[in-house]
Design a protein around this motif. Structure first.
Motif, PDB file in Angstrom:
ATOM      1  N   ILE A   1      26.746  33.912  33.834  1.00 16.84           N
ATOM      2  CA  ILE A   1      28.181  33.730  33.593  1.00 16.84           C
ATOM      3  C   ILE A   1      28.581  34.491  32.334  1.00 16.84           C
ATOM      4  O   ILE A   1      27.981  34.314  31.269  1.00 16.84           O
ATOM      5  CB  ILE A   1      28.520  32.230  33.426  1.00 16.84           C
ATOM      6  CG1 ILE A   1      28.248  31.475  34.735  1.00 16.84           C
ATOM      7  CG2 ILE A   1      29.975  32.045  33.011  1.00 16.84           C
ATOM      8  CD1 ILE A   1      28.450  29.981  34.631  1.00 16.84           C
ATOM      9  N   GLN A   2      29.583  35.329  32.462  1.00 22.91           N
ATOM     10  CA  GLN A   2      30.124  36.063  31.322  1.00 22.91           C
ATOM     11  C   GLN A   2      31.206  35.193  30.662  1.00 22.91           C
ATOM     12  O   GLN A   2      32.378  35.246  31.029  1.00 22.91           O
ATOM     13  CB  GLN A   2      30.708  37.403  31.786  1.00 22.91           C
ATOM     14  CG  GLN A   2      29.720  38.317  32.482  1.00 22.91           C
ATOM     15  CD  GLN A   2      28.599  38.766  31.538  1.00 22.91           C
ATOM     16  OE1 GLN A   2      28.813  38.947  30.334  1.00 22.91           O
ATOM     17  NE2 GLN A   2      27.406  38.960  32.083  1.00 22.91           N
ATOM     18  N   ILE A   3      30.778  34.382  29.719  1.00 21.81           N
ATOM     19  CA  ILE A   3      31.693  33.396  29.126  1.00 21.81           C
ATOM     20  C   ILE A   3      32.909  34.062  28.499  1.00 21.81           C
ATOM     21  O   ILE A   3      34.049  33.647  28.725  1.00 21.81           O
ATOM     22  CB  ILE A   3      30.965  32.544  28.064  1.00 21.81           C
ATOM     23  CG1 ILE A   3      29.692  31.947  28.615  1.00 21.81           C
ATOM     24  CG2 ILE A   3      31.882  31.435  27.565  1.00 21.81           C
ATOM     25  CD1 ILE A   3      28.832  31.243  27.562  1.00 21.81           C
ATOM     26  N   ARG A   4      32.680  35.078  27.715  1.00 23.98           N
ATOM     27  CA  ARG A   4      33.757  35.721  26.967  1.00 23.98           C
ATOM     28  C   ARG A   4      34.821  36.314  27.893  1.00 23.98           C
ATOM     29  O   ARG A   4      36.014  36.302  27.577  1.00 23.98           O
ATOM     30  CB  ARG A   4      33.181  36.810  26.064  1.00 23.98           C
ATOM     31  CG  ARG A   4      34.132  37.294  24.971  1.00 23.98           C
ATOM     32  CD  ARG A   4      33.420  38.292  24.065  1.00 23.98           C
ATOM     33  NE  ARG A   4      32.270  37.694  23.421  1.00 23.98           N
ATOM     34  CZ  ARG A   4      32.336  36.967  22.303  1.00 23.98           C
ATOM     35  NH1 ARG A   4      33.503  36.754  21.734  1.00 23.98           N
ATOM     36  NH2 ARG A   4      31.230  36.470  21.771  1.00 23.98           N
ATOM     37  N   GLU A   5      34.403  36.819  29.043  1.00 23.83           N
ATOM     38  CA  GLU A   5      35.341  37.441  29.983  1.00 23.83           C
ATOM     39  C   GLU A   5      36.003  36.406  30.898  1.00 23.83           C
ATOM     40  O   GLU A   5      37.187  36.526  31.227  1.00 23.83           O
ATOM     41  CB  GLU A   5      34.630  38.490  30.855  1.00 23.83           C
ATOM     42  CG  GLU A   5      34.259  39.773  30.120  1.00 23.83           C
ATOM     43  CD  GLU A   5      33.079  39.603  29.168  1.00 23.83           C
ATOM     44  OE1 GLU A   5      32.308  38.619  29.345  1.00 23.83           O
ATOM     45  OE2 GLU A   5      32.919  40.430  28.263  1.00 23.83           O
ATOM     46  N   GLN A   6      35.267  35.397  31.307  1.00 23.87           N
ATOM     47  CA  GLN A   6      35.770  34.460  32.314  1.00 23.87           C
ATOM     48  C   GLN A   6      36.566  33.293  31.728  1.00 23.87           C
ATOM     49  O   GLN A   6      37.486  32.782  32.369  1.00 23.87           O
ATOM     50  CB  GLN A   6      34.601  33.908  33.134  1.00 23.87           C
ATOM     51  CG  GLN A   6      33.876  34.979  33.951  1.00 23.87           C
ATOM     52  CD  GLN A   6      32.728  34.390  34.764  1.00 23.87           C
ATOM     53  OE1 GLN A   6      32.712  33.214  35.085  1.00 23.87           O
ATOM     54  NE2 GLN A   6      31.756  35.233  35.090  1.00 23.87           N
ATOM     55  N   LEU A   7      36.222  32.869  30.521  1.00 17.92           N
ATOM     56  CA  LEU A   7      36.833  31.650  29.971  1.00 17.92           C
ATOM     57  C   LEU A   7      38.340  31.768  29.742  1.00 17.92           C
ATOM     58  O   LEU A   7      39.082  30.831  30.092  1.00 17.92           O
ATOM     59  CB  LEU A   7      36.120  31.255  28.681  1.00 17.92           C
ATOM     60  CG  LEU A   7      36.401  29.843  28.158  1.00 17.92           C
ATOM     61  CD1 LEU A   7      36.061  28.799  29.217  1.00 17.92           C
ATOM     62  CD2 LEU A   7      35.626  29.583  26.876  1.00 17.92           C
TER      63      LEU A   7
ATOM     64  N   ASN B   1      26.976  28.046  39.185  1.00 17.92           N
ATOM     65  CA  ASN B   1      27.427  29.272  38.521  1.00 17.92           C
ATOM     66  C   ASN B   1      28.913  29.206  38.181  1.00 17.92           C
ATOM     67  O   ASN B   1      29.615  30.213  38.158  1.00 17.92           O
ATOM     68  CB  ASN B   1      27.149  30.490  39.415  1.00 17.92           C
ATOM     69  CG  ASN B   1      27.898  30.407  40.725  1.00 17.92           C
ATOM     70  OD1 ASN B   1      28.381  29.336  41.099  1.00 17.92           O
ATOM     71  ND2 ASN B   1      28.014  31.521  41.432  1.00 17.92           N
ATOM     72  N   THR B   2      29.403  28.000  37.903  1.00 18.39           N
ATOM     73  CA  THR B   2      30.833  27.801  37.689  1.00 18.39           C
ATOM     74  C   THR B   2      31.086  26.977  36.435  1.00 18.39           C
ATOM     75  O   THR B   2      30.456  25.927  36.241  1.00 18.39           O
ATOM     76  CB  THR B   2      31.471  27.075  38.891  1.00 18.39           C
ATOM     77  OG1 THR B   2      31.186  27.815  40.089  1.00 18.39           O
ATOM     78  CG2 THR B   2      32.969  26.956  38.721  1.00 18.39           C
TER      79      THR B   2
END
Length: 233
Positions: free
Chosen positions: A43-49, A143-144
């Motif tokens: 999970i790309q936290i910085r991009e998805q959050l 993955n969510t």
């Protein structure tokens, strides 16, 4: 990102914005377990959050969390790298570092004035966070990323605010005295006048008109007969 999950997050964010004054950029405190779960599930936290929360987000952590990850060795090296890329918030454990969970709990004391989110996979930490009103909780399922619904403590806090139960007694008494002084107490005690509803016609106007009585002994006058003129032939 599923539409249902996005609507769920938007509704919860509205709750925290309206009742606890959360504003962008949202500050999200990550612990080691969350970093490790994000790495494992790619999970790309910085991009998805930001897209999930509906606004700009700052990924934060503390020195205690980083120290804890460093002490756990190579297995959590990737999680440590993720934590080191986050903004480090000052905690009260400079000289004597503590566990990551204890440190994050100290960051949301006194009503969470910095408006932190807590991102963790630690169930014990999650249960303790839920006992504090006004602290959004983030975790990862498969993955969510998931934003947890408001805790019962947060809902109860908001309900008390709405019913003015959090106003101290001395303030309540001052408000009452001020209203009495200004003459507002009587106005509030009076019942509001009900609006007149549009009714039917006046019942008195619907009564049949009474026939005039003729004096006794007199007969009603007969209609006058028209006289026919005789024509002279």
């Amino acid at each position: 990102m599923g539409v249902t999950r996005q609507k769920h997050a938007k509704k919860i964010m509205g709750f925290y914005k309206h009742n606890f004054q959360f504003r962008e950029p949202f500050q999200v405190l990550l612990d080691g377990t969350f970093c490790q779960a994000a790495l494992r599930n790619k999970i790309q936290i910085r991009e998805q959050l930001p897209g999930y929360l509906g606004g700009a987000a700052q990924l934060c952590t503390t020195r205690c969390v980083i120290k804890e990850l460093e002490s756990l060795g190579k297995e959590l090296y990737g999680a440590k790298l993720i934590a080191q890329r986050c903004q480090v918030r000052n905690c009260s454990h400079h000289k004597d570092p503590t566990s990551g969970s204890t440190c994050l709990l100290s960051m949301i004391e006194d009503g969470n004035p910095q408006h932190f989110f807590i991102a963790t996979q630690d169930q014990d930490l999650s249960n303790k966070v839920k006992k504090k009103p006004g602290v959004p909780l983030l975790f990862i399922i498969q993955n969510t990323m998931v934003l947890d619904k408001p805790s019962p403590k947060s809902l109860a806090f908001v309900q008390k605010l709405q019913t003015n139960q959090l106003v101290p007694e001395y303030q309540k008494q001052s408000i009452v005295e001020l209203k009495e002084k200004e003459g507002l107490a009587k106005q509030e005690g009076e019942k509001r006048r009900k609006r007149k509803r549009a009714g039917g016609p006046n019942p008195l106007s619907c009564l049949k008109k009474k026939k005039k009585k003729t004096p006794e002994g007199q007969e009603p006058s007969a209609k006058k007969k028209r006289r026919k003129r005789k024509r002279n032939r």
